[in-house]
Design a protein around this motif. Structure first.
Motif, PDB file in Angstrom:
ATOM      1  N   VAL A  28      -3.453  -7.004  -0.770  1.00 48.52           N
ATOM      2  CA  VAL A  28      -4.021  -5.764  -0.930  1.00 48.52           C
ATOM      3  C   VAL A  28      -5.310  -5.793  -1.513  1.00 48.52           C
ATOM      4  O   VAL A  28      -5.685  -6.411  -2.724  1.00 48.52           O
ATOM      5  CB  VAL A  28      -3.124  -4.493  -1.750  1.00 48.52           C
ATOM      6  CG1 VAL A  28      -3.915  -3.254  -1.714  1.00 48.52           C
ATOM      7  CG2 VAL A  28      -1.907  -4.482  -1.395  1.00 48.52           C
ATOM      8  N   PRO A  29      -6.668  -5.680  -0.627  1.00 44.41           N
ATOM      9  CA  PRO A  29      -7.838  -5.729  -1.030  1.00 44.41           C
ATOM     10  C   PRO A  29      -7.883  -4.961  -2.451  1.00 44.41           C
ATOM     11  O   PRO A  29      -7.409  -3.922  -2.709  1.00 44.41           O
ATOM     12  CB  PRO A  29      -8.810  -5.103   0.022  1.00 44.41           C
ATOM     13  CG  PRO A  29      -7.872  -5.472   1.182  1.00 44.41           C
ATOM     14  CD  PRO A  29      -6.406  -5.344   0.606  1.00 44.41           C
ATOM     15  N   ARG A  36     -10.258  -3.106  -3.609  1.00 38.11           N
ATOM     16  CA  ARG A  36     -10.771  -1.825  -3.546  1.00 38.11           C
ATOM     17  C   ARG A  36      -9.922  -0.942  -2.920  1.00 38.11           C
ATOM     18  O   ARG A  36      -9.951   0.448  -3.378  1.00 38.11           O
ATOM     19  CB  ARG A  36     -11.910  -1.778  -2.582  1.00 38.11           C
ATOM     20  CG  ARG A  36     -13.375  -2.483  -3.144  1.00 38.11           C
ATOM     21  CD  ARG A  36     -14.579  -2.320  -2.266  1.00 38.11           C
ATOM     22  NE  ARG A  36     -15.604  -2.918  -2.931  1.00 38.11           N
ATOM     23  CZ  ARG A  36     -16.859  -2.909  -2.435  1.00 38.11           C
ATOM     24  NH1 ARG A  36     -17.331  -2.116  -1.111  1.00 38.11           N
ATOM     25  NH2 ARG A  36     -18.131  -3.398  -2.974  1.00 38.11           N
ATOM     26  N   GLN A  37      -9.027  -1.397  -2.046  1.00 37.43           N
ATOM     27  CA  GLN A  37      -8.085  -0.513  -1.521  1.00 37.43           C
ATOM     28  C   GLN A  37      -6.950  -0.092  -2.735  1.00 37.43           C
ATOM     29  O   GLN A  37      -6.496   0.928  -2.883  1.00 37.43           O
ATOM     30  CB  GLN A  37      -7.375  -1.035  -0.279  1.00 37.43           C
ATOM     31  CG  GLN A  37      -8.145  -1.374   0.696  1.00 37.43           C
ATOM     32  CD  GLN A  37      -7.278  -1.643   2.122  1.00 37.43           C
ATOM     33  OE1 GLN A  37      -6.318  -1.470   2.265  1.00 37.43           O
ATOM     34  NE2 GLN A  37      -8.126  -2.164   3.243  1.00 37.43           N
ATOM     35  N   THR A  76       1.341  -2.141  -6.085  1.00 41.78           N
ATOM     36  CA  THR A  76       0.063  -1.952  -5.369  1.00 41.78           C
ATOM     37  C   THR A  76      -0.933  -2.931  -6.256  1.00 41.78           C
ATOM     38  O   THR A  76      -1.498  -3.764  -5.608  1.00 41.78           O
ATOM     39  CB  THR A  76      -0.155  -0.888  -5.099  1.00 41.78           C
ATOM     40  OG1 THR A  76       0.999  -0.095  -4.392  1.00 41.78           O
ATOM     41  CG2 THR A  76      -1.585  -0.830  -4.234  1.00 41.78           C
ATOM     42  N   GLY A 123      -8.484   2.473  -4.547  1.00 47.89           N
ATOM     43  CA  GLY A 123      -8.504   3.785  -4.108  1.00 47.89           C
ATOM     44  C   GLY A 123      -6.926   4.507  -4.097  1.00 47.89           C
ATOM     45  O   GLY A 123      -6.887   5.532  -4.192  1.00 47.89           O
ATOM     46  N   ILE A 124      -6.024   3.668  -3.896  1.00 43.47           N
ATOM     47  CA  ILE A 124      -4.511   4.136  -3.864  1.00 43.47           C
ATOM     48  C   ILE A 124      -4.583   4.563  -5.193  1.00 43.47           C
ATOM     49  O   ILE A 124      -3.668   5.639  -5.582  1.00 43.47           O
ATOM     50  CB  ILE A 124      -3.439   3.037  -3.556  1.00 43.47           C
ATOM     51  CG1 ILE A 124      -3.990   2.706  -1.957  1.00 43.47           C
ATOM     52  CG2 ILE A 124      -2.292   3.492  -3.436  1.00 43.47           C
ATOM     53  CD1 ILE A 124      -3.115   1.364  -1.446  1.00 43.47           C
ATOM     54  N   ARG A 169      -3.044  -6.988  -5.459  1.00 49.61           N
ATOM     55  CA  ARG A 169      -4.234  -6.973  -5.102  1.00 49.61           C
ATOM     56  C   ARG A 169      -4.837  -8.426  -5.193  1.00 49.61           C
ATOM     57  O   ARG A 169      -4.472  -9.419  -5.671  1.00 49.61           O
ATOM     58  CB  ARG A 169      -5.247  -6.213  -6.241  1.00 49.61           C
ATOM     59  CG  ARG A 169      -5.492  -6.609  -7.434  1.00 49.61           C
ATOM     60  CD  ARG A 169      -6.282  -5.932  -8.400  1.00 49.61           C
ATOM     61  NE  ARG A 169      -6.519  -6.548  -9.739  1.00 49.61           N
ATOM     62  CZ  ARG A 169      -5.642  -6.518 -10.954  1.00 49.61           C
ATOM     63  NH1 ARG A 169      -4.728  -5.627 -10.878  1.00 49.61           N
ATOM     64  NH2 ARG A 169      -6.123  -6.974 -11.937  1.00 49.61           N
ATOM     65  N   ARG A 187       0.910  -1.118   0.046  1.00 48.42           N
ATOM     66  CA  ARG A 187      -0.011   0.034   0.014  1.00 48.42           C
ATOM     67  C   ARG A 187       0.816   1.326  -0.080  1.00 48.42           C
ATOM     68  O   ARG A 187       0.558   2.388  -0.452  1.00 48.42           O
ATOM     69  CB  ARG A 187      -0.998   0.008   1.313  1.00 48.42           C
ATOM     70  CG  ARG A 187      -1.862  -0.934   1.400  1.00 48.42           C
ATOM     71  CD  ARG A 187      -2.816  -1.182   2.540  1.00 48.42           C
ATOM     72  NE  ARG A 187      -3.843  -2.376   2.583  1.00 48.42           N
ATOM     73  CZ  ARG A 187      -3.395  -3.322   3.182  1.00 48.42           C
ATOM     74  NH1 ARG A 187      -2.380  -3.421   3.748  1.00 48.42           N
ATOM     75  NH2 ARG A 187      -4.535  -4.279   3.423  1.00 48.42           N
TER      76      ARG A 187
END
Length: 267
Positions: free
Chosen positions: A186-187, A189-190, A163, A193-194, A167, A42
């Motif tokens: 890493v989910p 959605r996260q 990143t 978002g990043i 995922r 992240r």
């Protein structure tokens, strides 16, 4: 009450993981587990931004000392390689050899683990580095700010690709290695978002150039992410998942695509 070691809190441990594994900066990795690896992925774009800023500073310093844009471009392409121990370039070469072999997944993965670099790897390195230097040369020729900004965008875009490649839903091709450590940590959605946050950040940076600076920087980040995604999907189809080498390959692909997009449209 037991004292909490601030160095092992998830956020700080992840930040240390990102800088400790993705750069040569003297940062000690305090934890080595999948939770920390996910946090590190992240933070990866921030580590990339730091590398990119160093690359831009090197190019700008050479221009200040009287060098031309070509030497500044070479320096800005070389600094990320030095600050990452050539890790991503090595991954790019190994990935190219694996894909170019045309072998089944198991044999291709074995080729990628070998220490030598084959003809496909050499070609990939030559063309990618030539493209990066050529794009940076064009941009430094327009002014120090353009070249340094491009180096920063490329650094962040390269690590943003890590990143996105880490995922959820993207499996590891092997049960061991750094690729397996960070795969699917890493989910989704996260990760998205990043990506949006990094894109918005550079769009804000682009406003300093006026005109279409904001959308051009944003599009460069997106171009890098799109190119890396194409390579990622191809590797997952061919190898059954990701490896540490694939992560390096997608990082260099993203950096190169972002630089080309800027050289074409950032005026």
């Amino acid at each position: 009450m037991r004292a909490v070691n601030s160095h092992n809190t998830p956020g700080l441990a992840g930040l240390r993981f990102a800088f400790g594994t993705l750069t040569v900066l003297p940062v000690r990795v305090s934890r080595w587990d999948r939770d920390c690896a996910g946090a590190g992925m992240r933070w990866a774009p921030l580590a990339g931004l730091a590398v990119g800023l160093c690359a831009g500073a090197a190019g700008g310093l050479l221009l200040l000392l009287g060098a031309g844009p070509l030497l500044a471009a070479v320096a800005s392409a070389a600094v990320p390689a030095v600050l990452t121990r050539g890790l991503h370039l090595d991954g790019l070469a190994d990935t190219a050899d694996g894909l170019g072999s045309g072998r089944p997944a198991e044999d291709a993965l074995r080729i990628m683990k070998q220490s030598d670099i084959g003809p496909f790897g050499v070609l990939a390195l030559v063309f990618v580095l030539l493209a990066q230097v050529a794009a940076l040369y064009e941009l430094y020729g327009r002014g120090w700010g353009y070249g340094a900004t491009a180096a920063a965008v490329a650094g962040a875009a390269a690590r943003l690709a890590l990143t996105l490649a880490a995922r959820s839903g993207v499996p590891a091709a092997r049960p061991e290695g750094l690729g397996a450590m960070v795969a699917a940590t890493v989910p989704a959605r996260q990760a998205l978002g990043i990506a949006l946050l990094v894109t918005a950040g550079f769009a804000a940076w682009g406003t300093l150039f006026g005109g279409y600076g904001a959308p051009r920087l944003a599009l460069a980040v997106l171009a890098g992410a799109a190119a890396a995604e194409l390579l990622l999907r191809h590797c997952v189809r061919r190898f059954g998942g990701v490896t540490g080498d694939v992560f390096g390959g997608v990082a260099e692909t993203a950096a190169t695509a972002a630089l080309i997009a800027l050289a074409v449209g950032f005026r």
